[in-house]
Write a protein that holds these residues in place. Structure first.
Motif, short mmCIF file in Angstrom:
data_model
loop_
_atom_site.label_atom_id
_atom_site.label_comp_id
_atom_site.label_asym_id
_atom_site.label_seq_id
_atom_site.Cartn_x
_atom_site.Cartn_y
_atom_site.Cartn_z
N TYR A 193 -1.32 -1.27 -4.39
CA TYR A 193 -0.88 -2.57 -3.87
C TYR A 193 -2.06 -3.31 -3.25
CZ TYR A 193 2.06 -5.89 -1.27
OH TYR A 193 2.64 -7.03 -0.77
N ILE A 194 -2.88 -2.58 -2.48
CA ILE A 194 -4.08 -3.19 -1.89
C ILE A 194 -5.01 -3.70 -2.99
CG2 ILE A 194 -6.19 -2.67 -0.59
CD1 ILE A 194 -4.50 -0.73 1.11
N HIS A 195 -5.20 -2.90 -4.03
CA HIS A 195 -6.07 -3.32 -5.14
C HIS A 195 -5.51 -4.56 -5.83
CE1 HIS A 195 -8.66 -3.07 -8.67
NE2 HIS A 195 -7.58 -3.11 -9.43
N GLU A 196 -4.20 -4.60 -6.05
CA GLU A 196 -3.57 -5.72 -6.76
C GLU A 196 -3.70 -7.03 -5.98
OE1 GLU A 196 -2.11 -6.03 -9.77
OE2 GLU A 196 -2.89 -4.04 -10.19
N LEU A 197 -3.80 -6.95 -4.67
CA LEU A 197 -3.93 -8.15 -3.86
C LEU A 197 -5.38 -8.50 -3.54
CD1 LEU A 197 -1.04 -7.68 -1.26
CD2 LEU A 197 -1.05 -9.10 -3.30
N SER A 198 -6.31 -7.72 -4.06
CA SER A 198 -7.72 -7.93 -3.73
C SER A 198 -8.42 -8.78 -4.78
CB SER A 198 -8.45 -6.57 -3.61
OG SER A 198 -8.66 -6.01 -4.90
N ALA A 199 -9.63 -9.18 -4.47
CA ALA A 199 -10.43 -9.95 -5.43
C ALA A 199 -10.93 -9.08 -6.57
CB ALA A 199 -11.63 -10.59 -4.71
N ARG A 200 -10.73 -7.76 -6.46
CA ARG A 200 -11.18 -6.82 -7.48
C ARG A 200 -10.08 -6.52 -8.50
NH1 ARG A 200 -15.80 -3.56 -5.68
NH2 ARG A 200 -16.53 -4.38 -3.68
N VAL A 201 -8.98 -7.26 -8.46
CA VAL A 201 -7.81 -6.94 -9.28
C VAL A 201 -8.13 -6.93 -10.77
CG1 VAL A 201 -7.07 -9.36 -9.32
CG2 VAL A 201 -5.40 -7.55 -9.72
N ASP A 202 -9.12 -7.74 -11.22
CA ASP A 202 -9.46 -7.78 -12.64
C ASP A 202 -10.39 -6.65 -13.05
OD1 ASP A 202 -7.93 -10.07 -13.04
OD2 ASP A 202 -9.58 -11.39 -12.48
N ARG A 203 -10.78 -5.83 -12.09
CA ARG A 203 -11.64 -4.68 -12.38
C ARG A 203 -10.83 -3.39 -12.31
NH1 ARG A 203 -16.57 -6.24 -14.62
NH2 ARG A 203 -17.00 -8.34 -13.83
N SER A 204 -11.49 -2.26 -12.53
CA SER A 204 -10.79 -0.98 -12.64
C SER A 204 -10.23 -0.49 -11.30
CB SER A 204 -11.75 0.09 -13.18
OG SER A 204 -12.22 -0.26 -14.45
N PHE A 205 -9.07 0.16 -11.40
CA PHE A 205 -8.55 0.97 -10.30
C PHE A 205 -8.54 2.40 -10.81
CE2 PHE A 205 -5.28 3.41 -8.20
CZ PHE A 205 -5.40 3.07 -6.87
N LEU A 206 -9.43 3.24 -10.27
CA LEU A 206 -9.52 4.63 -10.69
C LEU A 206 -9.12 5.52 -9.53
CD1 LEU A 206 -12.89 4.62 -12.68
CD2 LEU A 206 -10.57 4.24 -13.53
N SER A 207 -8.56 6.67 -9.85
CA SER A 207 -8.14 7.60 -8.80
C SER A 207 -8.42 9.03 -9.22
CB SER A 207 -6.64 7.42 -8.49
OG SER A 207 -5.85 7.79 -9.61
#
Length: 460
Positions: A193-207
């Protein structure tokens, strides 16, 4: 070069050429026509200036001794795909013009050119830039609005709403966030959710789950390795930190890492660089780190199992997720959400909970939290033949109640108000033979309120 902010709305134009005379004449022309001109002597300085200036338009010569205009164009496109770049050349050919267009140039103009011709092209580029920026801003606003309206993690309890408000406050920043809570409370959901609301949303979310891999393999996954670093390293491998560059990296169960890995993680947070296993040169990374754990890291520090300096680097923003038993009022919402998603995935009508099933869900303590609730409902959907889920479709652990007596003769020496309320509710339930509907009437509260209180107390 010193960057001076131009007047609001004035297009920044970066002029790149290896001839000082051309730079001076173009700078004077553009300033007189209402642009904010900046100059860079040669392609190398032009590339560096693009990174620091963030211009609205780039006007560059093609033939330069150090770095060509096509290379400047390529770099500009990597930094900002919407940045218009105009190429100038004294030796225009059809082949070079086609190459420029294929590389993504906004326009290709041949020297010598008329001043009014160049200014007209620049005005079109500025308008193009303005429309692209406005379009991007509109799409971002729509995405954020839709995310907040329909993509918000489910829940309306006070404690959960506080978590969401904090997540929405920190999302636009690049601050490191440490998310704590029991297993199954939704730590990765909040991280996404934090990633989706951030300016980085168009970049990767890795875990990655730091507790799922042995130390040697975890370091290779995190930082990468070079060929020959160890037996089986037959080729270079990019680590997850470099792979998440300009994106977000979620380190789940970070409390499971070894001291050696913790040292390397500390270096990433301090220096913003990683050294692949077997390598000697560091790799710069621009990655936002979100970490999570179900351990008490301050207790782990006291035991010597976790580094205090790493904890302080991670704990810039602390978020604690409440267990499901402390937000029982969210159970009906979560259940409806899971059932709707299940129906969509299965292509079937959505099933609903019967009153006896909902009562059992509200009374259970959910040691596995939201994850356990989801699994219980998935089982119930499969075992229910009709469109209504009854209590007999739920797992036995949810429906079998604890044999703890409703009323206890033992009371605390100094009972709290909550303890007194609990004892009174137990006494009313006992006098009504365990009938919750009649007990709620006698207590003067709604049955759902009684279910929530019992769920909070852990009573059946």
């Amino acid at each position: 070069m010193t960057v001076i902010a131009p007047a609001a709305g004035t297009p920044r134009v970066l002029i790149v050429d290896d001839e000082s005379g051309m730079l001076d004449s173009l700078r004077i022309l553009l300033k007189s026509e209402g642009f904010a001109p900046f100059t860079a002597h040669g392609g190398r300085q032009g590339i560096d200036t693009i990174d620091t200036l963030q211009p609205d338009i780039v006007l560059t010569d093609v033939r330069m001794p150090d770095v060509t205009g096509v290379q400047v164009l390529s770099h500009a496109r990597q930094v900002d795909a919407d940045l218009p770049v105009i190429l100038m050349t004294a030796q225009a050919t059809l082949q070079s013009a086609m190459q420029a267009v294929n590389e993504g140039a906004f326009y290709y103009i041949q020297k010598p050119f008329r001043n009014d011709e160049l200014v007209a092209i620049l005005r079109r580029a500025a308008e193009h830039r303005r429309l692209r920026v406005e379009n991007h801003s509109l799409k971002e606003e729509i995405r954020r609005r839709d995310t907040c309206a329909s993509g918000r993690p489910v829940g309306r309890s006070k404690s959960w709403m506080e978590v969401l408000r904090l997540a929405e406050m920190v999302a636009p920043t690049d601050s490191t966030v440490l998310i704590t809570g029991e297993s199954g409370t939704g730590k990765e959901v909040i991280a996404r959710y934090i990633h989706e609301l951030s300016a980085r949303v168009d970049r990767s979310f890795l875990s990655i789950n730091c507790g799922a891999l042995p130390e040697s393999l975890l370091e290779s996954e995190l930082f990468g390795h070079v060929k020959g670093a160890f037996t089986g390293a037959v080729k270079d491998k990019t680590g997850l930190f470099p792979a998440a560059d300009r994106g977000t990296f979620f380190l789940d169960e970070i409390g499971e890492t070894t001291p050696a890995t913790q040292v390397k993680l500390l270096r990433v947070l301090q220096q913003r660089e990683v050294i692949p296993v077997g390598a000697t040169e560091p790799i710069a990374v621009n990655t936002r780190v979100l970490a999570a754990t179900n351990r008490d890291l301050e207790e782990e520090i006291k035991r010597g199992a976790f580094r205090a300096d790493l904890f302080y680097r991670l704990n810039v923003i602390a978020m604690h997720l409440p267990p499901l038993r402390q937000r029982a009022e969210d159970i009906p919402l979560l259940a409806a959400s899971f059932l709707a998603r299940s129906a969509e995935q299965r292509g079937e009508p959505q099933k609903v909970l019967a009153e006896d099933a909902l009562e059992a869900l509200l009374a259970y303590r959910w040691p596995g939290n939201v994850r356990e609730l989801e699994n219980a409902l998935e089982r119930a959907v499969i075992l229910s033949s009709g469109n209504t889920i009854h209590v007999d479709a739920l797992p036995e652990r949810v429906t079998v109640r604890c044999a703890e007596p409703l009323v206890s003769e033992r009371t605390p020496d100094t009972p709290t108000l909550e303890a007194i309320e609990r004892a009174y509710i137990q006494w009313v339930l006992h006098t009504e033979g365990g009938n919750k509907s009649r007990a709620a009437d006698l207590l003067g509260i709604d049955p759902s309120t009684l279910y929530r209180k019992l769920a909070r107390y852990g009573d059946a």
